[in-house]
Design an enzyme around this catalytic site. Structure first.
Site, short mmCIF file in Angstrom:
data_model
loop_
_atom_site.label_atom_id
_atom_site.label_comp_id
_atom_site.label_asym_id
_atom_site.label_seq_id
_atom_site.Cartn_x
_atom_site.Cartn_y
_atom_site.Cartn_z
N CYS A 113 0.82 -1.20 0.00
CA CYS A 113 0.00 0.00 0.00
C CYS A 113 0.86 1.26 0.00
CB CYS A 113 -0.86 0.03 1.26
SG CYS A 113 -1.84 -1.43 1.48
N ARG A 170 4.94 0.49 -6.36
CA ARG A 170 4.98 -0.39 -5.19
C ARG A 170 4.05 -1.60 -5.36
NH1 ARG A 170 6.58 2.75 -0.30
NH2 ARG A 170 5.26 1.41 0.94
N TRP A 216 -2.98 -2.67 -1.52
CA TRP A 216 -2.52 -4.01 -1.92
C TRP A 216 -3.21 -4.96 -0.94
CZ3 TRP A 216 0.81 -7.96 0.05
CH2 TRP A 216 1.33 -8.82 -0.91
N ASN A 218 -1.49 1.89 6.09
CA ASN A 218 -0.57 0.85 5.59
C ASN A 218 -0.24 -0.07 6.74
OD1 ASN A 218 -0.41 2.11 3.18
ND2 ASN A 218 1.77 2.58 3.27
N GLY A 219 -0.18 -1.37 6.47
CA GLY A 219 0.20 -2.30 7.53
C GLY A 219 -0.92 -3.29 7.80
N GLU A 270 19.90 -15.22 -8.87
CA GLU A 270 19.34 -13.90 -9.14
C GLU A 270 18.76 -13.85 -10.56
OE1 GLU A 270 18.38 -11.51 -7.57
OE2 GLU A 270 18.34 -9.83 -8.96
N LYS A 287 14.86 -13.06 -11.48
CA LYS A 287 14.45 -12.00 -12.42
C LYS A 287 13.50 -12.57 -13.47
CE LYS A 287 15.24 -9.27 -10.67
NZ LYS A 287 15.98 -9.04 -9.49
N GLU A 336 10.02 -13.53 -11.95
CA GLU A 336 9.13 -12.47 -11.44
C GLU A 336 8.56 -11.58 -12.53
OE1 GLU A 336 12.59 -9.62 -9.47
OE2 GLU A 336 10.66 -9.69 -8.49
N HIS A 340 22.27 -34.81 -9.48
CA HIS A 340 21.61 -35.33 -8.28
C HIS A 340 20.09 -35.16 -8.36
CE1 HIS A 340 25.46 -36.10 -6.43
NE2 HIS A 340 25.84 -34.88 -6.76
N LYS A 345 6.84 -3.59 -4.52
CA LYS A 345 8.23 -3.14 -4.47
C LYS A 345 8.79 -3.21 -3.06
CE LYS A 345 12.06 -1.45 -5.95
NZ LYS A 345 12.94 -2.41 -6.64
O1 M6R Z 1 13.89 -3.78 -0.21
P1 M6R Z 1 14.52 -5.12 -0.01
O2 M6R Z 1 15.86 -5.24 -0.67
O3 M6R Z 1 14.59 -5.53 1.43
O4 M6R Z 1 13.55 -6.13 -0.74
C1 M6R Z 1 13.75 -7.51 -0.69
C2 M6R Z 1 12.92 -8.23 -1.73
O5 M6R Z 1 11.57 -8.02 -1.52
C3 M6R Z 1 13.29 -7.79 -3.16
O6 M6R Z 1 14.66 -7.92 -3.41
C4 M6R Z 1 12.51 -8.63 -4.18
O7 M6R Z 1 12.94 -9.96 -4.15
C5 M6R Z 1 12.66 -8.05 -5.59
N1 M6R Z 1 11.38 -7.95 -6.21
C6 M6R Z 1 13.50 -8.87 -6.49
O8 M6R Z 1 13.61 -8.34 -7.76
#
Ligand code: M6R
Length: 610
Positions: free
Chosen positions: A2, A27, A75, A100-101, A483, A487, A490, A506, A605
């Protein structure tokens, strides 16, 4: 997650609120709304499911005019995305609130308020807070006192902003576990969950601390801490320029952020390294004393930041000879730990507001770690404020949900930290100089990789109709493969799994066939011959390989093996450089598939809830 915006001004606030919401879109959200107290002292509200553009259309058709207002992107956590569940929530016709929260005891409060006659129109936890404040308002007659009384009943995390039509000249805000920043204007003031929302109207910000409650008027900002003591919070200036939150010539924020990497990696090094040495004083006045006494490092992070921590473990153990453990925050926070003496607790987070990472930090501070070091990209964030020592990355605002430049700047900061720690543990001066020189070459090497964009785009076509993929790497390239897989999944929604290449036989080898592209990062290093044998295992099963390697790795392009040749890179800095082609690959696959690259489905985000 949010987003919140609020404004009290002499001018109409609708435009300010809308622009703020647009800037919070990155976000992730499913609905948006705003409430404005108008000149006739009425609270008017508009809410729409979907994009902020839908809300903009609604308030263009029926403007909400007034000088005091709050707005929100939601959200969903409690109740489906729908108009009735969208914020602001109201109690009666006059009080409106954005939140928010998560309120953990909302069900108990809801039952209690229902029994007292309050009627609920949504399934949200937030509506409970609206009625709770209204209940106190009826008794106390002042919004500030009502908010103060109501929050004593809340369990969970919240950033709140509340307005009431009977008090049209101010809003009351508070925070506990969710971020809230006050934007300081001239003759007008603002609030938001993220300073980016307010950049068109101010560059001066005050970050509220946990437990703060504030009364925001056009010409005054009064803050009290948890104990009720009046407090001043420092005003900081936003340093990156208002246009850093714009896409500019790029089609997506993600692409813009990938291309910014040479510049931001360099900025992260500035003032921290000379031509051949790390300046450890740049890590803080306490750094020397701390680094002298660190015997173990515990790294905590989530998602991409966790992968940065995984790379750092290879560096810390190899260069500093200090044992290092890495764990995702959501696991760490819920288990018992055996803490080695003199363990440094290191949190990595782009946003500095990730709920799991913050919870782990708070737990660690109580548990007896030697000190807490944060590597973070957002000045003034909770993580920065609550850590003993901080190394700020200089990535600038990262808007794309898929983290790119934050990762490579985290790696840069982590390597600088590692070299400082290693010096205290006997790393030879010439080795330090060799690695610092290699680090200076990284921005140029990343630029060379960006020049390969067209070839990587061509390669991405092979992934468009695939449903699964494997990413392989060995040693410090294994987290790079992780990583790369994160990417791809997601933003393109293709299932992607990363393995250390030696693990293939394995189990995962059973998955390999012509429908399973296998991406491999293969810089020339001690493990490259072993890696090549692993690639043969894939070829023998009809798998199609996409290999990122330097010339000296000696991987030949042939039937079933596509090779993208990268520049020769120092083994230590290779993880930073080899990440970039994988970012570009995922980006192009997502564009071809037509997904929402900057705001992929179901993701946010800044993950400020557990
Ligand atoms: O703000 P942060 O680095 O703590 O966020 C951690 C993860 O939520 C963030 O890296 C997430 O995995 C990304 N969407 C990856 O691209």
């Amino acid at each position: 997650m949010c987003g919140i915006v609020g404004a009290v001004s002499e001018r109409d606030v609708q435009g300010i609120l809308l622009e703020g919401l647009r800037r919070l879109e990155y976000r992730g959200y499913d609905s948006a709304g705003m409430a404005v107290v108008n000149g006739s002292n009425q609270t008017q509200r508009a809410r729409e499911v979907g994009k902020v553009a839908a809300l903009a259309d609604a308030v263009t058709a029926h403007p909400l005019e007034g000088h005091l207002g709050i707005a929100h992107t939601r959200w969903a956590t409690h109740g489906v995305p729908s108009q009735v569940n969208a914020h602001p929530h109201m109690s009666g016709e006059r009080l409106a609130i954005v939140h928010n929260g998560i309120i953990e005891n909302y069900q108990e409060l809801r039952d209690e308020l229902k029994a007292e006659g309050f009627e609920f129109t949504s399934q949200t936890d937030t509506e409970v807070v609206a009625h709770l404040i209204e209940k106190h308002y009826r008794k106390l007659g002042k919004l500030y006192d009502a908010v103060k009384a109501a929050i004593t009943r809340l369990r969970g995390a919240y950033a709140l902003s509340v307005v009431h039509a009977d008090e049209p000249d101010h809003m009351v805000v508070c925070r506990e576990g969710s971020p809230l920043v006050v934007g300081v204007g001239i003759g007008e003031n603002f609030i938001a969950s993220d300073q980016l929302a307010l950049l068109p109207v101010t560059d001066r910000f005050m970050f509220l601390e946990e437990g703060d409650i504030a009364d925001i008027r056009r010409n005054s900002i009064e803050i009290h801490d948890r104990e009720g003591t009046p407090v001043e919070r420092d005003i900081t200036r936003f340093e990156h320029g208002a246009d850093s939150a714009d896409k500019g010539e790029y089609r997506h924020f993600m692409l813009k952020e990938i291309y910014e990497q040479p510049k931001v990696i360099k900025a992260t090094m500035e003032g921290r390294v000379t031509g051949s040495r790390v300046l450890e004083q740049a890590l803080g006045t306490e750094a020397a004393n701390l680094l002298d006494n660190v015997r173990h490092v515990q790294i905590i992070a989530c998602g991409t930041s966790y992968h940065a921590g995984m790379v750092a473990r290879y560096w810390i153990e190899e260069l500093a000879g200090v044992p290092c453990s890495v764990e995702v925050a959501s696991e760490f926070r819920y288990r018992k730990h055996v803490i080695q003496p003199d363990t440094l607790f290191l949190c990595i987070s782009q946003s500095g507001e990730t709920a799991d990472t913050l919870a782990a930090l708070r737990q660690a501070k109580k548990a007896g770690f030697r000190a807490a070091l944060a590597i973070c990209n957002v000045p003034g964030s909770s993580l920065v404020r609550e850590s003993d020592l901080v190394i700020m990355t200089q990535a600038g605002p990262e808007i794309g949900v898929a983290s790119t430049k934050a990762f490579t700047t985290q790696l840069t900061a982590l390597l600088i930290f590692t070299l400082a720690l290693a010096r205290h543990n006997g790393l030879a001066e010439d080795k330090e100089a060799e690695i610092v020189k290699a680090l200076h070459l990284v921005p140029g090497q990343v630029s060379d990789i960006l020049a390969l964009n067209a070839g990587i785009e061509e390669m991405s076509k092979a992934f468009m109709d695939k449903f699964h993929s494997l990413f392989l790497g060995r040693g410090s390239q294994f987290p790079v493969a992780m990583e790369g897989a994160l990417k791809l999944k997601e933003i393109s929604y293709i299932h992607a799994e990363a393995y250390p290449a030696g693990e293939l036989k394995h189990g995962p080898l059973a998955l390999v066939d012509s429908e399973m592209p296998v991406v491999t990062v293969a810089p020339n290093n001690d493990l490259v011959e072993k890696l090549k044998s692993n690639l043969e295992e894939v070829r023998a099963r009809g798998g199609e390989l996409f290999v990122f390697a330097d010339k000296s790795a000696g991987v030949q392009e042939e039937e079933g093996i596509h090779v993208m040749q990268l520049p020769e890179v120092h083994e230590i800095t290779a993880p930073i450089v080899y990440t970039v082609p994988l970012q570009l690959l995922s980006y192009h696959v997502a564009v071809l598939k037509g997904t929402d690259v900057d705001q992929p489905r179901n993701l946010a985000k800044s993950v400020t809830v557990e």
